[in-house]
Design a protein around this motif. Structure first.
Motif, mmCIF file in Angstrom:
data_model
loop_
_atom_site.group_PDB
_atom_site.id
_atom_site.type_symbol
_atom_site.label_atom_id
_atom_site.label_comp_id
_atom_site.label_asym_id
_atom_site.label_seq_id
_atom_site.Cartn_x
_atom_site.Cartn_y
_atom_site.Cartn_z
ATOM 1 N N VAL A 119 17.311 -39.106 -41.010
ATOM 2 C CA VAL A 119 17.178 -40.142 -41.754
ATOM 3 C C VAL A 119 15.712 -40.198 -42.263
ATOM 4 C CG1 VAL A 119 17.229 -42.416 -42.330
ATOM 5 C CG2 VAL A 119 18.936 -41.422 -41.183
ATOM 6 N N VAL A 120 14.642 -40.148 -41.149
ATOM 7 C CA VAL A 120 13.245 -40.097 -41.543
ATOM 8 C C VAL A 120 12.953 -38.973 -42.415
ATOM 9 C CG1 VAL A 120 10.851 -39.964 -40.444
ATOM 10 C CG2 VAL A 120 12.749 -41.362 -39.442
ATOM 11 N N ARG A 121 13.334 -37.918 -42.228
ATOM 12 C CA ARG A 121 13.079 -36.661 -42.965
ATOM 13 C C ARG A 121 13.724 -36.863 -44.485
ATOM 14 N NH1 ARG A 121 14.420 -33.927 -38.086
ATOM 15 N NH2 ARG A 121 16.415 -33.379 -38.809
ATOM 16 N N ARG A 122 14.841 -37.379 -44.453
ATOM 17 C CA ARG A 122 15.472 -37.575 -45.788
ATOM 18 C C ARG A 122 14.714 -38.650 -46.593
ATOM 19 N NH1 ARG A 122 20.743 -37.166 -47.937
ATOM 20 N NH2 ARG A 122 20.638 -35.461 -46.820
ATOM 21 N N LEU A 123 13.912 -39.552 -45.973
ATOM 22 C CA LEU A 123 13.186 -40.616 -46.487
ATOM 23 C C LEU A 123 11.803 -40.340 -46.717
ATOM 24 C CD1 LEU A 123 14.624 -43.599 -44.603
ATOM 25 C CD2 LEU A 123 15.175 -42.904 -47.087
ATOM 26 N N ALA A 124 11.565 -38.965 -46.246
ATOM 27 C CA ALA A 124 10.050 -38.739 -46.642
ATOM 28 C C ALA A 124 9.366 -38.954 -47.772
ATOM 29 C CB ALA A 124 9.672 -37.591 -45.712
#
Length: 202
Positions: free
Chosen positions: A8-13
């Motif tokens: 999720v963090v990678r998607r929100l970067a």
């Protein structure tokens, strides 16, 4: 759960970087134009504000999405993993060739199994034909999931591809609803194809 959160963090970067940049620019404008602070003095404060804003955005959305996704996974009896973030969610069933059954017959069998399943809540069958089945299902939390099933069969084997995506195109994080629905549909498709294989062997 950790793997899901990292995905999720990678998607929100990128969205987080965009929000941080906007906040930093706004802070710079306030300090330089409003307070008369020199650029050299405004830049560190603006960058810090942008970083804090980006971190807060990422942390808040990751936490709420992870909690909702974990609840969804438990509801369907699934273990949450990083693959639950990918959209569309694609699953595949492969098995030996099913003798005496056309792709239409196999797709019809899949449709009956999915429509009668107590877990899957089918709103509408939007397309049905030779090896093609499109459905609208109600996922958890009143979300709507579009599911496409494509069945192919031949002398070398039988395959079915399940693809699930959110009905609302703006939902880039759907709290694992599409992944959960795709997993359940995959299991039902496999069940239907195994039943057809057993019937064809008799």
């Amino acid at each position: 759960m950790l793997g899901y959160c990292l995905a999720v963090v990678r998607r929100l970067a990128l969205p987080a970087l965009a929000i941080g940049a906007v906040l930093a620019a706004a802070m710079t404008a306030l300090l330089v134009l409003g307070d008369g602070t020199p650029w050299s003095g405004a830049a560190p404060q603006a960058l810090a504000a942008g970083a804090v804003g980006a971190f807060a955005f990422t942390a808040a959305l990751t936490a709420t999405t992870a909690v909702s996704a974990a609840r969804t996974a438990r509801r369907y009896g699934l273990a949450l993993g990083p693959e639950a973030v990918a959209l569309p969610s694609v699953r595949e069933v492969r098995m030996p060739a099913i003798e005496g059954r056309t792709a239409f017959q196999l797709t019809d069998s899949v449709r009956h199994v999915v429509e009668k399943d107590p877990v899957l809540r089918v709103d509408e069958v939007t397309a049905f034909g030779h090896g093609s089945l499109d459905l609208t299902l109600r996922g958890p939390s009143a979300s709507t999931v579009l599911v496409r099933v494509r069945v192919t069969t031949g002398p070398k084997g039988t395959a079915a591809v399940v693809e699930a995506r959110p009905a609302a195109t703006y939902k880039q994080l759907d709290a694992a609803a599409c992944w959960s629905v795709a997993r359940v549909v995959e299991e039902r498709v496999a069940r239907a194809l195994r039943a057809e294989a057993e019937a064809g062997a008799l």
